[in-house]
Design an enzyme around this catalytic site. Structure first.
Site, mmCIF file in Angstrom:
data_model
loop_
_atom_site.group_PDB
_atom_site.id
_atom_site.type_symbol
_atom_site.label_atom_id
_atom_site.label_comp_id
_atom_site.label_asym_id
_atom_site.label_seq_id
_atom_site.Cartn_x
_atom_site.Cartn_y
_atom_site.Cartn_z
ATOM 1 C CB ALA A 8 -0.999 -0.302 1.274
ATOM 2 C CB CYS A 9 3.371 2.467 2.140
ATOM 3 S SG CYS A 9 1.837 2.008 3.391
ATOM 4 N N GLY A 60 0.064 3.694 -2.812
ATOM 5 C CA GLY A 60 -0.255 5.006 -2.657
ATOM 6 C C GLY A 60 1.235 5.731 -2.468
ATOM 7 C CG ASN A 109 1.779 5.730 4.172
ATOM 8 O OD1 ASN A 109 1.926 6.452 5.128
ATOM 9 N ND2 ASN A 109 0.932 4.663 4.318
ATOM 10 C CB CYS A 135 -3.037 7.461 5.392
ATOM 11 S SG CYS A 135 -4.052 7.405 3.806
ATOM 12 N N GLY A 136 0.089 9.017 6.140
ATOM 13 C CA GLY A 136 1.134 9.522 7.265
ATOM 14 C C GLY A 136 1.492 8.281 8.361
ATOM 15 C CD GLU A 137 -0.747 4.705 7.166
ATOM 16 O OE1 GLU A 137 -0.998 6.051 6.983
ATOM 17 O OE2 GLU A 137 -1.105 3.908 6.238
ATOM 18 N N PRO A 183 -4.791 3.297 8.562
ATOM 19 C CG PRO A 183 -5.129 4.750 6.962
ATOM 20 C CD PRO A 183 -4.069 3.967 7.575
ATOM 21 C CB THR A 184 -7.862 -0.458 8.712
ATOM 22 O OG1 THR A 184 -8.795 0.244 10.034
ATOM 23 C CG2 THR A 184 -6.443 -0.961 9.572
ATOM 24 N N GLY A 185 -9.135 1.871 6.235
ATOM 25 C CA GLY A 185 -10.522 2.281 5.791
ATOM 26 C C GLY A 185 -11.211 1.252 4.981
ATOM 27 C CB ILE A 190 -8.736 -4.241 5.470
ATOM 28 C CG1 ILE A 190 -7.648 -3.246 6.370
ATOM 29 C CG2 ILE A 190 -7.872 -4.372 4.332
ATOM 30 C CD1 ILE A 190 -6.664 -3.924 7.042
HETATM 31 O O1 CDP Z 1 -7.820 -0.674 4.451
HETATM 32 P P1 CDP Z 1 -6.982 -0.359 3.324
HETATM 33 O O2 CDP Z 1 -5.942 -1.575 3.306
HETATM 34 O O3 CDP Z 1 -7.659 -0.488 1.864
HETATM 35 O O4 CDP Z 1 -5.788 0.859 3.175
HETATM 36 P P2 CDP Z 1 -5.912 1.674 4.606
HETATM 37 O O5 CDP Z 1 -5.210 1.464 5.698
HETATM 38 O O6 CDP Z 1 -7.002 2.691 4.431
HETATM 39 O O7 CDP Z 1 -4.511 2.949 3.818
HETATM 40 C C1 CDP Z 1 -3.223 2.411 4.030
HETATM 41 C C2 CDP Z 1 -2.380 2.918 2.839
HETATM 42 O O8 CDP Z 1 -2.913 2.805 1.845
HETATM 43 C C3 CDP Z 1 -2.833 4.483 3.119
HETATM 44 O O9 CDP Z 1 -1.809 5.147 3.945
HETATM 45 C C4 CDP Z 1 -2.014 4.748 1.480
HETATM 46 O O10 CDP Z 1 -0.413 4.196 1.406
HETATM 47 C C5 CDP Z 1 -2.719 3.646 0.823
HETATM 48 N N1 CDP Z 1 -4.191 3.886 0.205
HETATM 49 C C6 CDP Z 1 -3.963 4.367 -1.055
HETATM 50 O O11 CDP Z 1 -2.682 4.454 -1.949
HETATM 51 N N2 CDP Z 1 -5.253 4.742 -1.872
HETATM 52 C C7 CDP Z 1 -6.317 4.714 -1.354
HETATM 53 N N3 CDP Z 1 -7.487 5.285 -1.966
HETATM 54 C C8 CDP Z 1 -6.267 4.344 -0.068
HETATM 55 C C9 CDP Z 1 -5.174 3.965 0.747
#
Ligand code: CDP
Length: 574
Positions: free
Chosen positions: A90-91, A119, A272, A274-276, A421-423, A425
């Site tokens: 993701a990062c 991202g 990355n 979201c900053g984490e 953030p696990t938006g 997942i």
């Molecule tokens: O839940 P999920 O694995 O989809 O992602 P998250 O925990 O919400 O986000 C983790 C990282 O995924 C973010 O910090 C970004 O680096 C990347 N990300 C992205 O590239 N594009 C998005 N629309 C959301 C997340």
């Protein structure tokens, strides 16, 4: 093997974005096949280290780890493992050098990463300031902000593999001569929409704020001072903009570099999106999160943490995430090399707020902070021990002998923990996201393509059932309208004290929770500090200073209603 507890909302998300489809868009993979595709691909890696490994058994273990909803890897792993793309992280962080070639190489590389579901974070601090001379043309440079707009437009044009739009982080050091323009570059909500922006704050700057003195602006080319600004004025300007619409955030660069385990490889300049996850240029990292609601066991009177199950889950998760580094198909050779040199993984948590509800502990209480300390401390220690055991079998990460960790036990991974953030997942796992409090107890969620989902917190529903209030439609509607149950007198006070939502929690308590997790996290913690609409600039300033004092690596704030389009809206139940 049955997939337990998977909610209808989760099934919708999986079908839309994760399960395999044919050319006409028909789903050709069941949920079970999807998890099996991931577990098989990740488990096969074991054979690289041990030709007697029973990869079928390992696949069963990983399959159960995910389908029991105890753990989920980041979205790209779920989407791409075992598929042609095969990009699992993701990062990413990419460098942006001060020449046309380097800038546009970076634009291209970012596009490749976005296409694969990742991202990207960038520091624009190496670019010469606007107005500086350009030797080859005799013209003047247009500066970091104008180039960010190029990155933004490129991102807009590339939808991530048809699944998610690219996300970026843009960072500028506070001592860059263009800092004022940068602070203002997202003042209009419709500008640079594919970026989160953060100011890279230095210790020197914070000292100047404290002493109310000026600080130097440094020419990135020559490294010499080319001007100065009042630190307090710049700080106030950042606060003012964040108060207005949540941007920019701040990151504490010196803290990121204090925890840079391989300083010989250069400085950490960015995180990355979201900053984490702070990373070196060209480094990538794959994340995964333990669902804490599944780490509880019933007692006669309620729930308690099951630390043995947590230990088992962390061990399996570290094994899984280390395998992902091998199975990963990196978008560029240099990213493959840089990532394999440190082998960073980011194991975190989700469902923290829901777990607290189940334990009947208010998020904004000392008890919750103590428990955060204990749980994340346990995960961090267990995760490091698991990485050390892997190092014995598979070897340490290649740069271990030049890392700051070299005096301790050999490690397989330069970092082990990150709180994401696990938006998405967390939607799949059906729990609250990351370490955030429950945003609202009933709300309408806007999914990226404009569809809406209505959700009522299941733990609250369960509580209302025991109180005989779950059929009270008017009451449920009121909760959806208000988001909080703080003012609903039919619900006993002790229940209202536990079921607090993001807006019931004071900013200082948000920050204390962030700090408690940061204390036991190698990388950083994704957290938004929510403010009510009527919060003042002074409140925001106070929060920033507290985050600095408490040892956070950065802060992101959001004042309710300050951006028109919110991902989460407090709304009506239909
Ligand atoms: O839940 P999920 O694995 O989809 O992602 P998250 O925990 O919400 O986000 C983790 C990282 O995924 C973010 O910090 C970004 O680096 C990347 N990300 C992205 O590239 N594009 C998005 N629309 C959301 C997340």
């Amino acid at each position: 093997m049955a997939i337990s507890d998977i909610s209808e909302n989760a099934l919708k998300v999986l079908e839309k974005r994760y399960q395999g489809k044919d050319e006409d868009g028909n789903v050709v993979e069941s949920v079970e096949q999807m998890f099996r595709r991931v577990s098989d691909t990740i488990a096969r890696v074991d054979a690289n280290f041990d030709n007697t490994a029973d990869t079928g058994k390992v696949s069963d273990e990983f399959f159960e780890l995910m389908t029991s909803l105890r753990f989920m890897p980041n979205s790209p792993t779920l989407m791409n493992a075992g598929r042609t793309l095969g990009q699992l992280s993701a990062c990413f962080v990419l460098p942006v050098g001060d020449s046309m070639e380097e800038i546009f190489d970076s634009v291209k590389n970012a596009a490749l990463i976005h296409k694969s579901g990742g991202g990207t974070g960038f520091s624009f601090s190496r670019l010469r300031q606007s107005g500086a001379s350009v030797k080859s043309t005799g013209g003047v440079a247009s500066g970091p902000v104008s180039f960010m707009k190029v990155f933004n437009a490129a991102t807009e044009a590339v939808k991530q593999g048809g699944t998610r739009r690219g996300a970026n982080m843009g960072i500028l050091r506070v001592d860059h001569p263009d800092i004022l323009e940068f602070i203002d570059c997202k003042a209009n909500n419709s500008d640079i929409t594919n970026f989160n922006i953060s100011i890279g704050i230095t210790e020197k700057f914070m000292q100047a704020v404290e002493e109310q003195t000026d600080y130097d602006l440094i020419d990135p080319k020559s490294g010499t001072a080319v001007g100065h600004l009042s630190a307090v004025k710049v700080f106030e300007l950042i606060v003012d903009h964040a108060w207005k619409n949540g941007e920019p955030g701040i990151i504490f660069l010196d803290r990121l570099n204090r925890d840079n385990v391989v300083p010989s490889q250069g400085e950490i300049e960015s995180t990355n999106p979201c900053g984490e996850q702070p990373l070196l240029p060209y480094e990538s990292c794959n994340l995964g999160s333990v669902n804490l609601t599944k780490m509880l066991r019933r007692t006669l009177t309620g729930y308690e943490f099951d630390f043995r199950l947590l230990e088992q889950t962390v061990n399996e998760a570290v094994h899984f995430l280390d395998n992902v580094i091998e199975a990963n198909n990196y978008p560029l050779d240099i990213i493959a090399e840089t990532t394999r040199a440190t082998r960073k993984i980011g194991l975190g948590v989700m469902g923290w707020a829901d777990a607290l509800l189940m334990l009947e502990i208010p998020y904004n209480s000392e008890e919750a902070i103590r428990l955060a300390d204990k749980v994340m401390g346990f995960i961090n220690n267990t995760g490091h021990a698991a990485s050390a055991r892997l190092a014995e079998k598979r070897g340490s990460f290649p740069l271990f002998s030049v890392s700051t960790l070299r005096e301790g036990p050999a490690m397989r991974n330069a970092t082990v923990t990150t709180i994401a953030p696990t938006g998405t997942i967390s939607m799949i796992a059906g729990c609250s996201s990351g370490v955030e409090p429950v945003f609202a107890y009933a709300f309408v969620r806007n999914i990226m393509d404009g569809t809406e989902m209505v959700e009522v917190n299941p733990i609250l529903m369960h509580k209302l059932e025991t109180l005989g209030l779950d059929k009270d439609r008017a009451l449920l509607k009121r909760i959806a309208r208000e988001g909080t149950i703080a003012h609903i007198e039919e619900i006993p006070q002790e229940v209202r004290d536990v079921f607090v939502c993001a807006h019931d929690i004071r900013p200082v308590d948000h920050i204390r929770m962030q700090a408690a997790f940061q204390n036991h996290t190698d990388n950083a913690v994704s957290k938004t500090v929510n403010f009510p609409k009527e919060a003042t600039r002074g409140d925001v300033r106070e929060a920033y200073l507290l985050a600095y004092e408490e040892g956070c690596k950065g802060v992101t704030i959001y004042r309710d209603g300050s951006r028109e389009e919110q991902v989460l809206n407090i709304g009506e139940v239909n």
